[in-house]
Design a protein around this motif. Structure first.
Motif, PDB file in Angstrom:
ATOM      1  N   LYS A 239     -89.659   9.960 -13.085  1.00 59.91           N
ATOM      2  CA  LYS A 239     -89.187  11.344 -12.994  1.00 59.91           C
ATOM      3  C   LYS A 239     -88.893  11.678 -11.540  1.00 59.91           C
ATOM      4  N   ALA A 240     -87.715  12.287 -11.343  1.00 59.84           N
ATOM      5  CA  ALA A 240     -87.295  12.679  -9.992  1.00 59.84           C
ATOM      6  C   ALA A 240     -86.818  14.115 -10.026  1.00 59.84           C
ATOM      7  N   ASP A 241     -87.311  14.928  -9.102  1.00 59.16           N
ATOM      8  CA  ASP A 241     -86.824  16.298  -8.953  1.00 59.16           C
ATOM      9  C   ASP A 241     -85.560  16.256  -8.111  1.00 59.16           C
ATOM     10  N   LEU A 242     -84.448  16.662  -8.716  1.00 60.26           N
ATOM     11  CA  LEU A 242     -83.156  16.651  -8.027  1.00 60.26           C
ATOM     12  C   LEU A 242     -82.478  18.004  -8.212  1.00 60.26           C
ATOM     13  N   PRO A 243     -83.090  19.069  -7.678  1.00 62.17           N
ATOM     14  CA  PRO A 243     -82.533  20.408  -7.909  1.00 62.17           C
ATOM     15  C   PRO A 243     -81.125  20.547  -7.339  1.00 62.17           C
ATOM     16  N   GLY A 244     -80.276  21.183  -8.108  1.00 62.26           N
ATOM     17  CA  GLY A 244     -78.917  21.446  -7.649  1.00 62.26           C
ATOM     18  C   GLY A 244     -77.936  20.315  -7.878  1.00 62.26           C
ATOM     19  N   LEU A 245     -78.419  19.161  -8.330  1.00 57.85           N
ATOM     20  CA  LEU A 245     -77.517  18.044  -8.582  1.00 57.85           C
ATOM     21  C   LEU A 245     -77.085  18.025 -10.041  1.00 57.85           C
ATOM     22  N   LYS A 246     -75.846  17.618 -10.258  1.00 57.97           N
ATOM     23  CA  LYS A 246     -75.335  17.426 -11.606  1.00 57.97           C
ATOM     24  C   LYS A 246     -75.517  15.955 -11.963  1.00 57.97           C
ATOM     25  N   LYS A 247     -75.521  15.679 -13.258  1.00 59.82           N
ATOM     26  CA  LYS A 247     -75.720  14.291 -13.668  1.00 59.82           C
ATOM     27  C   LYS A 247     -74.612  13.379 -13.143  1.00 59.82           C
ATOM     28  N   GLU A 248     -73.434  13.930 -12.890  1.00 57.19           N
ATOM     29  CA  GLU A 248     -72.326  13.142 -12.354  1.00 57.19           C
ATOM     30  C   GLU A 248     -72.561  12.730 -10.902  1.00 57.19           C
ATOM     31  N   GLU A 249     -73.491  13.379 -10.224  1.00 58.92           N
ATOM     32  CA  GLU A 249     -73.780  13.081  -8.819  1.00 58.92           C
ATOM     33  C   GLU A 249     -74.944  12.110  -8.654  1.00 58.92           C
ATOM     34  N   VAL A 250     -75.479  11.624  -9.776  1.00 61.44           N
ATOM     35  CA  VAL A 250     -76.628  10.715  -9.759  1.00 61.44           C
ATOM     36  C   VAL A 250     -76.251   9.426 -10.470  1.00 61.44           C
TER      37      VAL A 250
END
Length: 156
Positions: free
Chosen positions: A62-73
């Motif tokens: 699990k990673a907290d990636l606030p503000g990111l869209k799935k397309e950016e990961v």
């Protein structure tokens, strides 16, 4: 659990054979040779923390990636058993007339790698992103129960 705190403030489990976090002695050299100030601005995001737990059925990251869209990961498998999670948050565009009072949100790239154990079913990896939390699930292969066979003893 033995944790080591490196000079750059990053913690890593020194006894974890699956951790691929490697201390880079040249990481802060850019500041000594006059690199741009954006390197320091991105450090918080670049060191994205990821939790890894093992359940009876799977390994869960699990990673907290606030503000990111799935397309950016990106979630990728390298060399068959290395899970790689990466992404990038772009810096907000500045307008000429904007006057910034404070910039605290981090931006930049991150990349984390984890060597998966032998019992990982790498062909069944699933990833989902919800409310800024990336969850990667790697199912585990069932342990083979060793079969015991009785041998008759002959003789008098």
């Amino acid at each position: 659990m033995a944790l080591s705190l490196f000079g750059n403030g990053r913690r890593s489990n020194v006894f974890d054979p699956f951790s691929l976090d490697i201390w880079d002695p040249f990481q802060n050299m850019g500041s000594l040779i006059g690199s741009s100030s954006t390197a320091g601005d991105t450090s918080a995001f670049a060191q994205t923390r990821i939790d890894w737990k093992e359940t009876p059925e799977a390994h869960v990251f699990k990673a907290d990636l606030p503000g990111l869209k799935k397309e950016e990961v990106k979630v990728e498998l390298e060399e068959g058993n290395v899970l790689q999670i990466s992404g990038e948050r772009s810096r907000e565009q500045e307008e000429k007339n904007d006057k910034w009072h404070r910039v605290e949100r981090s931006s930049g790239k991150f990349l984390r790698r984890f060597r998966l154990p032998d019992n990982a079913k790498v062909d069944q990896v699933r990833a989902a992103m919800e409310n800024g939390v990336l969850t990667v699930t790697v199912p585990k292969a069932e342990e083979q129960k060793s079969q015991v066979k009785s041998i008759d003893i002959s003789g008098a």
